[in-house]
Structures are given as C-alpha cells and as structure tokens.
Design a protein around this motif. Structure first.
Motif, PDB file in Angstrom:
ATOM      1  N   UNK A 281       0.829  -1.195   0.000  1.00 56.81           N
ATOM      2  CA  UNK A 281       0.000   0.000   0.000  1.00 56.81           C
ATOM      3  C   UNK A 281       0.871   1.256   0.000  1.00 56.81           C
ATOM      4  N   UNK A 282       0.505   2.204  -0.846  1.00 58.82           N
ATOM      5  CA  UNK A 282       1.247   3.461  -0.970  1.00 58.82           C
ATOM      6  C   UNK A 282       0.286   4.590  -0.611  1.00 58.82           C
ATOM      7  N   UNK A 283       0.559   5.267   0.480  1.00 55.94           N
ATOM      8  CA  UNK A 283      -0.395   6.233   1.033  1.00 55.94           C
ATOM      9  C   UNK A 283      -0.716   7.344   0.054  1.00 55.94           C
ATOM     10  N   UNK A 284       0.291   7.906  -0.617  1.00 54.83           N
ATOM     11  CA  UNK A 284       0.034   9.072  -1.468  1.00 54.83           C
ATOM     12  C   UNK A 284      -0.684   8.700  -2.764  1.00 54.83           C
ATOM     13  N   UNK A 285      -0.878   7.419  -3.012  1.00 58.68           N
ATOM     14  CA  UNK A 285      -1.639   6.988  -4.183  1.00 58.68           C
ATOM     15  C   UNK A 285      -3.045   6.538  -3.795  1.00 58.68           C
ATOM     16  N   UNK A 286      -3.543   7.023  -2.663  1.00 53.92           N
ATOM     17  CA  UNK A 286      -4.895   6.723  -2.187  1.00 53.92           C
ATOM     18  C   UNK A 286      -5.123   5.217  -2.050  1.00 53.92           C
ATOM     19  N   UNK A 287      -4.084   4.524  -1.633  1.00 47.38           N
ATOM     20  CA  UNK A 287      -4.208   3.116  -1.283  1.00 47.38           C
ATOM     21  C   UNK A 287      -4.279   3.027   0.231  1.00 47.38           C
ATOM     22  N   UNK A 302      -8.611   3.174  -4.521  1.00 48.36           N
ATOM     23  CA  UNK A 302      -9.835   3.906  -4.861  1.00 48.36           C
ATOM     24  C   UNK A 302      -9.546   4.983  -5.890  1.00 48.36           C
ATOM     25  N   UNK A 303     -10.554   5.277  -6.656  1.00 50.86           N
ATOM     26  CA  UNK A 303     -10.567   6.517  -7.429  1.00 50.86           C
ATOM     27  C   UNK A 303     -12.021   6.940  -7.571  1.00 50.86           C
ATOM     28  N   UNK A 343      -6.103  10.984 -19.623  1.00 45.31           N
ATOM     29  CA  UNK A 343      -5.025  10.847 -18.642  1.00 45.31           C
ATOM     30  C   UNK A 343      -5.476  11.485 -17.340  1.00 45.31           C
ATOM     31  N   UNK A 344      -5.380  10.782 -16.211  1.00 46.89           N
ATOM     32  CA  UNK A 344      -5.939  11.289 -14.950  1.00 46.89           C
ATOM     33  C   UNK A 344      -5.191  12.540 -14.439  1.00 46.89           C
ATOM     34  N   UNK A 345      -5.972  13.244 -13.583  1.00 45.19           N
ATOM     35  CA  UNK A 345      -7.197  12.873 -12.914  1.00 45.19           C
ATOM     36  C   UNK A 345      -8.289  13.888 -13.226  1.00 45.19           C
ATOM     37  N   UNK A 350      -9.909  12.537  -4.613  1.00 43.89           N
ATOM     38  CA  UNK A 350      -9.250  11.295  -4.243  1.00 43.89           C
ATOM     39  C   UNK A 350      -8.814  10.508  -5.461  1.00 43.89           C
ATOM     40  N   UNK A 351      -8.045   9.465  -5.221  1.00 41.77           N
ATOM     41  CA  UNK A 351      -7.495   8.646  -6.287  1.00 41.77           C
ATOM     42  C   UNK A 351      -5.992   8.768  -6.325  1.00 41.77           C
TER      43      UNK A 351
END
Length: 502
Positions: A281-287, A302-303, A343-345, A350-351
C-alpha cells in the motif's frame, strides 16, 4: 397478523438513498429511492441530511403495505461519516466529508503528527474523508457543540440507534480511512485514544448482530412492526465484499481460492483485494486498508470513478457507445486506433493521481476545447469507459504488486502482463457492471484474469447487507466476454507512460 418475512435494507450512498424490501430468498419486492445531498447545518457547515432522510423514510414506509411484514432492518451507508449524540438526540449535525474543512497551521501540524500510516493504514485524504479530521475540526471550531457530545458512532449505526434506541459501533465503518482505527490490533488508534475520542464511541458490535426490536414509538410513526429486529449495520463497500467471502460467524476462515479483487462502483470506484499484502500500500496513491466485517485487513485502492466518468461524458449518455448495430468493442477499437487517451485525474477529491489535472490526448496532442465540442457523444462514452477500465487495471496491478503498476514504461504491467498470479478473479459490482464497454476493456486489459459481473439485478451493497441478516446465498456470477481489441497492450503502455506527467 402479517408474517414478518421481509427484510428492510436502508442503503445510503453519497448521491442516492434507497429503501429495499427483500423476501427470504433475496428478491426485492419493493424499492424506493431519492437523491441525497448535503444541507447547511445550524453551525454553518455542510452536513449530512439525516433529518430529511428520516422524514422521507418515515413517510415512505408509512405508505408502504409491505413495511408491516418487516422482520429485520439493517442499514448500509457510505463511509467517512460519524454521528454524535447528546442526552436526547444529535449533539451536532454530522459533517459532509466533502466539506473542505481547514485546520490552522499549528493544528494541522499536530494532527498530521498524530496520524501514522504504518499504524492505521489510512492515508491523509482531502476534506473530511479522514473522519478523525472531522472530529478535530469540530472540537476546535465549535467547542460548545463538542461539549454536548456524549456518544459517537458511525453513520450506519446511527440509523440502527434511531430505530432501536441501542447505540453501537462497527469495525468496517471505523476502519474506513478514518485514522481512528488500528487494523493490526483491532483497536482504536493512538490518535483516537490520545484525543479522548475512543471512550466516546458506542460499544463495538459485529455488523450482523441484532440490537433488539424497533422502538415502540418509531414502529408506530414509521409503520414498522414493533417486533422487527434491528441489526448493527455496515459500511457499504464492505457489505458488498462480505457476500463473497463470509458466512455470519467471526471465526469464518479467509477466502482460500484464487486471488480475488472486488470492484465496487458508484460515486467512488473501490477495489478491494482480500489476501493481498498491506506492505504494497502506498499512502500518497490513495491506497489504504479497509477492515472487513470480521475486522480483518483488506488492502484497497480507490478513485472517484463516478465523478470522473461523468466529467468525461460531458453531457453524453453513458449508453451512447452502445448504439444498435455497432459491433462489440468497435468504439473502443476506434480509441485504440486513434489513439485517443484520457489521462488522470478528473476529480481532485481522491485517487492515485488526484494532484494532477486530467487531460485528453488525441494523437499525442492535448485537446484544448471542451470535450462536448471536440468529440462525439459515442467517443466520449467510450473514452469514459476505457478510462475507468484503465484506472481499474492500474489499481489491481498496484494492489497485487504486479510489476509496472506504478507506470514505468519498461515494465508496463498492463495488457499482456496482468496474467501474474495476483490477477486471479475480478468481480465487478455497481453501475460499471452494466457498462458493456467498461467490461470489454477491463477483460482485454487483464487477459490472465477471470473477470465476472454479478448477474443479480440488485446492487451488491444492498444485497450484501441483506446477506448479513440471512445466510447469504451464493452470488450468481457471469464471466465477461473476451472480445479481441488489437493494439490495446501498446495503447495502455502509452497511457502508463503518460502517467509520468512529464
């Protein structure tokens, strides 16, 4: 006297609220819905419309003959929502998590210092998406209102309390990116303890547990039988997950089959991977880690897929790409051949890429005109579906640590490579499960996975809540069609390269 053979599910999402009456076989006999939006609290902030929803439920059920047959009631609600009670009712109106509440410099630093991702597996999220930030803000901004607080509980448990008079808290709601829960230990977080919040929370109960019968006054006002049993209730995404993994006892063993990822869709697209390692899990990637209904860690990504889908539609119908006479995948193939990429976002709330402003590339050049002017309705509908499929693929790869999930161009981690062991079984629930182009694109992007939709006509959150009351029937799954989309691997690799935002 009416037989009490029905179950009432109160299903409150961020944008819509539903009342569903299920029979003993899980069929919906009656359903009612209304839009759900925030209101302005007496204290001036955006709040959840609990009074409006309660009035709607009361009016609707009193006019519903089937309500007299309810033997069970359970609520399933969105996360990041807490309710505070004083001695008589609401101590203050529950905050809407989209409220851009601000902590001043010193408070923000102290709050951040108390939020340890390693402990809570909850990233720092915008607005009030971390429920702990809501408490901190209310406590410091409206101290008089805070002093009235005698009891705290998650949102689903508020509706259980309103109906039964019994206060409770529940693990899946507390563990929803709140900073209030330590999922490793199954206890309140250090922050919740240090701030004195933990003792205010109502006693912990399991989501399926019975709290007792409907209060006599509520039964009369709402048209419910006084003997109807009220259950604790559940966080919505975890209600959906529960129907695939668990029966109703705390000692139920974790799913032991192939790797499973559940994709639930709505305002948020939430991907839950029970059995995946929380180390990835990578916090800054909304995981983050959700907590399932039995209190166990569930790695999650999540996104804001519903909002982003609508943004890319730019007024088009989501079904515009499903025109009669158009071959399966034809509009997706046109995107690949163009190429045309999103291309996001396209949502800042969030996401994994929320910090970046989304854009559309046509043949490598950014579109500068509004999408409704630059693209046809069919193109926009196909592009929205492809975008959500690509974001889902990226998230699944990230959760299962498939090489290239971070978008490195040398190891794409995309179509053609997602046949790693982590791909396993993917199940799609919610509106995206009814979007043909999304499903075709997802299966093409994950050729090594067995992708399915739930054939049930009822969305998984409500059916999952019903399943917590009853021994859930096995979900009826339909495999996704495998339609060739030549060039999708290269197309997706180009999209991954664009994620470098160079």
């Amino acid at each position: 006297m009416d037989a009490l053979d029905l179950t009432l599910v109160i299903d409150i999402g961020k944008s819509n609220a539903k009342l569903l009456l299920f029979d003993a076989d899980g069929a919906v006999l009656e359903q009612h819905s209304r839009a759900n939006a925030s209101v302005t609290a007496a204290l001036g902030y955006p709040a959840l419309d609990v009074q409006g929803l309660a009035q709607w439920m009361q009016t609707t059920l009193r006019g519903c003959a089937n309500a007299r047959r309810c033997g069970h009631v359970i609520a399933s609600t969105h996360g990041a929502a807490l309710v505070a009670l004083d001695g008589a009712g609401l101590a203050w109106e529950p905050l809407d998590y989209e409220f851009e509440l601000a902590l001043d410099g010193a408070a923000a630093q102290v709050f951040a210092a108390g939020c340890d991702f390693r402990e809570t597996l909850s990233p720092d999220l915008p607005g009030g998406l971390n429920a702990a930030r809501q408490l901190w803000w209310l406590q410091n901004t409206h101290p008089a209102a805070w002093r009235r607080t005698r009891c705290l509980m998650p949102y689903a448990q508020y509706w259980a309390w309103l109906l039964s008079g019994v206060a409770s808290s529940e693990r899946s709601a507390l563990g929803c990116h709140s900073h209030l829960w330590n999922p490793h230990r199954g206890t309140f977080s250090s922050l919740a303890v240090a701030r004195g919040w933990a003792p205010l929370f109502a006693p912990l109960r399991w989501a399926h547990e019975r709290l007792g019968p409907v209060r006599a006054d509520v039964a009369q006002q709402w048209g419910l039988p006084p003997a109807a049993q009220v259950h604790v209730g559940v966080h919505d995404s975890n209600a959906c997950l529960a129907r695939y993994l668990y029966l109703l006892r705390p000692d139920r063993q974790r799913h032991s089959g192939p790797a499973l990822t559940l994709v639930t869709s709505g305002t948020w697209t939430v991907l839950m991977a029970p059995g995946a390692s929380a180390r990835h899990l990578v916090a800054h990637q909304d995981m983050l880690a959700n907590v399932d209904v039995m209190g166990r860690i569930t790695p999650t990504a999540r996104f804001m897929g519903g909002r982003e889908f609508a943004c890319l539609l730019d007024g088009a119908s989501a079904d515009a790409a499903d025109a009669a006479g158009v071959a399966d995948g034809a509009d997706l193939q046109a995107l690949i051949d163009g190429p045309l990429h999103a291309v996001p976002s396209f949502a800042s709330q969030g996401g994994p890429f929320a910090a970046h402003q989304g854009f559309v590339l046509r043949q490598g050049q950014r579109l500068t005109t509004p999408l409704a002017q630059a693209l046809t309705a069919r193109q926009r509908a196909a592009l929205a579906a492809m975008y959500c499929a690509q974001m889902s693929c990226w998230s699944i790869c990230a959760l299962w640590n498939v090489p290239g999930a971070a978008g490195t161009p040398d190891v794409p981690g995309a179509a053609g490579t997602a046949d790693a062991p982590g791909a396993g079984t993917v199940i799609v629930e919610g509106p995206l499960a009814r979007n043909r182009n999304y499903l075709l694109a997802l299966q093409a992007l994950l050729p090594g996975a067995a992708c399915h939709t739930n054939a049930d006509s009822v969305e998984g959150t409500a059916k999952g809540a019903w399943g917590l009351v009853h021994v859930a029937h096995a979900a009826l799954l339909e495999p996704l069609a495998r339609v060739p989309l030549p060039g999708i691997a290269a197309y997706h690799q180009h999209w991954l390269q664009a994620l470098n935002f160079s």
